[in-house]
Design an enzyme around this catalytic site. Structure first.
Site, PDB file in Angstrom:
ATOM      1  N   HIS A 160      67.210  41.898  22.194  1.00 33.52           N
ATOM      2  CA  HIS A 160      66.007  41.926  21.360  1.00 33.52           C
ATOM      3  C   HIS A 160      65.404  40.527  21.202  1.00 33.52           C
ATOM      4  O   HIS A 160      66.071  39.509  21.422  1.00 33.52           O
ATOM      5  CB  HIS A 160      66.344  42.495  19.976  1.00 33.52           C
ATOM      6  N   GLU A 214      74.640  46.442  16.936  1.00 37.44           N
ATOM      7  CA  GLU A 214      75.410  45.196  16.910  1.00 37.44           C
ATOM      8  C   GLU A 214      76.684  45.384  16.090  1.00 37.44           C
ATOM      9  O   GLU A 214      76.805  46.301  15.274  1.00 37.44           O
ATOM     10  CB  GLU A 214      74.551  44.069  16.318  1.00 37.44           C
TER      11      GLU A 214
END
Length: 447
Positions: A251, A327
């Protein structure tokens, strides 16, 4: 007596990473004299070897047609390439399985009348001119510029060519060469240089008899008896079909990224910063130009969804959320820098760095736990997207984990990988369970 034009096209393409920074080269040669009539080369960004090879073929055929735009069926082009895949697919002997190759093959087949083109596989050593052009293009792309014909030395490396015998006297066709260079330059937005060309009196204008081989879009194939023998050794691996290719996009930046703060799935779920939004937009432009992404999957966290949305909007694709790509949960370390964690939780940090079974302070996830869920997500996605190219938008730990597992490397290897915001890594997964890491931490699209 009709005038036929006999040309040879030699083409090649390469990728430094497969996929990775890629370029192609093509040269048009007078079949009677062996003279180089036109050259083409271009850096095409990140692509696979096969895409680059097909792009080289398309450029070579385009250049050949531009030399004699009104020749029609009187133009004969013999293509020589060291890509067994392209030659066999364009000759109709091998099926085109990968969806990215089908439109490229169709483009190549539509440039000239089907009966005007034949194909031949040649060893790489006999394709040095096109190979050098492709490498010049990749070198130019690496340096942030486009290939220029005036600076090329590719022809100096080309092997001596033997003209085809008994093809008639050559005639002047300087204007045709200029048209070819102008057509290629216009396609790249550049300028053309002049050159020379010869047309050959072959004494016949009739189309050749059709062969028994059904070729791509009707192209004429070299008879099987003249085709090169299949390669042996490592090159003779069984056909496992196209792999599931994961293009792993980290990202874009959040406000926590430049400060190197722990930002996992147990924290504040920050949005992209202005820098991160720009990175996502640049990634979207890159993938639109690349043209190989077929599906998009991403982590449920906001920064990934925003990054994926930027690409999806550009490509016109939907985004599928995969929870296993989130994550790691860093527990009490969320929002802290590495130094702050060392100061407050020194013993816990030391244990975490030394043992993948150890979780961060306060109930976070260990590397082993993350690896288990990422591997499960990988297995789901490879089954769902077998043979397809998927953009996977996720985070540092999942990407490093996928790379580590593909390499069968120990958990400690993750501390030796650099992974920048909005960087691209690529892993291909084959039907026999093997994986190939093709790219790691590429940020060229951000420059």
């Amino acid at each position: 007596m009709s005038i036929a034009r006999q040309l040879v096209v030699e083409a090649d393409g390469g990728s430094r990473g497969n996929p990775g920074p890629a370029g192609y080269g093509a040269v048009v040669i007078d079949a009677a004299t062996g003279e180089t009539l036109a050259e083409a080369a271009e850096y095409i960004g990140v692509a696979t070897n096969n895409v680059a090879e097909y792009r080289g073929l398309i450029a070579g055929l385009t250049a050949a047609k531009a030399l004699f735009p009104d020749a029609g069926h009187a133009l004969r082009v013999h293509v020589r390439m060291d890509s067994k895949l392209v030659v066999e697919q364009m000759s109709g002997r091998w099926k085109i399985k990968h969806p990215d190759m089908k439109p490229l093959a169709a483009r190549a087949a539509a440039i000239l009348p089907p009966s005007s083109v034949t194909y031949e596989w040649i060893p790489r050593a006999q394709n040095k001119h096109a190979d050098r052009l492709a490498n010049e293009a990749m070198d130019a792309g690496r340096d942030g510029r486009q290939w220029e014909a005036s600076a090329s030395t590719a022809e100096l490396d080309a092997p001596a060519r033997t003209p085809l015998p008994d093809r008639g006297p050559p005639g002047d066709a300087v204007a045709g060469a200029a048209k070819a260079r102008a057509a290629l330059a216009a396609a790249r937005g550049g300028t053309a240089d002049a050159g020379t060309l010869f047309e050959v009196d072959a004494g016949a204008s009739e189309e050749p008899e059709p062969t028994d081989v059904t070729a791509v879009a009707g192209t004429t194939a070299v008879p099987a008896s003249e085709a090169a023998s299949p390669q042996v050794g490592w090159a003779a691996a069984p056909d496992l079909g196209a792999p599931a290719t994961f293009i792993l996009l980290r990202h874009g930046e959040t406000l926590l990224t430049p400060e190197k703060r722990f930002s996992g799935s147990g924290g504040t779920d920050p949005e992209l910063s202005a820098v991160g939004r720009d990175q996502a937009a640049r990634a979207a432009l890159h993938f639109a130009a690349l043209g190989t992404v077929q599906d998009i999957v991403c982590s449920p966290l906001r920064r990934c969804r925003e990054t994926a949305a930027a690409v999806a909007d550009r490509l016109g694709l939907d985004v599928r959320i995969e929870d296993g790509l989130r994550e790691s949960d860093f527990g009490a370390w969320e929002g802290l820098t590495f130094g702050e964690v060392r100061e407050r939780y020194g013993d816990d940090l030391t244990a975490w760095l030394a043992d993948p079974e150890t979780a961060p302070t306060g109930g976070g996830e260990s590397f082993t736990e993350v690896a288990d869920r990422v591997a499960a997500a990988r297995d789901r996605l490879t089954a769902r997207y077998a043979g397809r190219t998927v953009l996977v938008v996720t985070h540092v730990t999942p990407i490093k984990t996928l790379v580590r597992l593909a390499l069968e490397a120990p958990a400690q290897s993750m501390f030796r990988m650099e992974l920048s915001a909005a960087s691209i890594s690529t892993v291909a997964y084959y039907g026999d369970g093997n994986a190939s890491v093709r790219l790691l931490n590429d940020t060229s699209h951000l420059r």
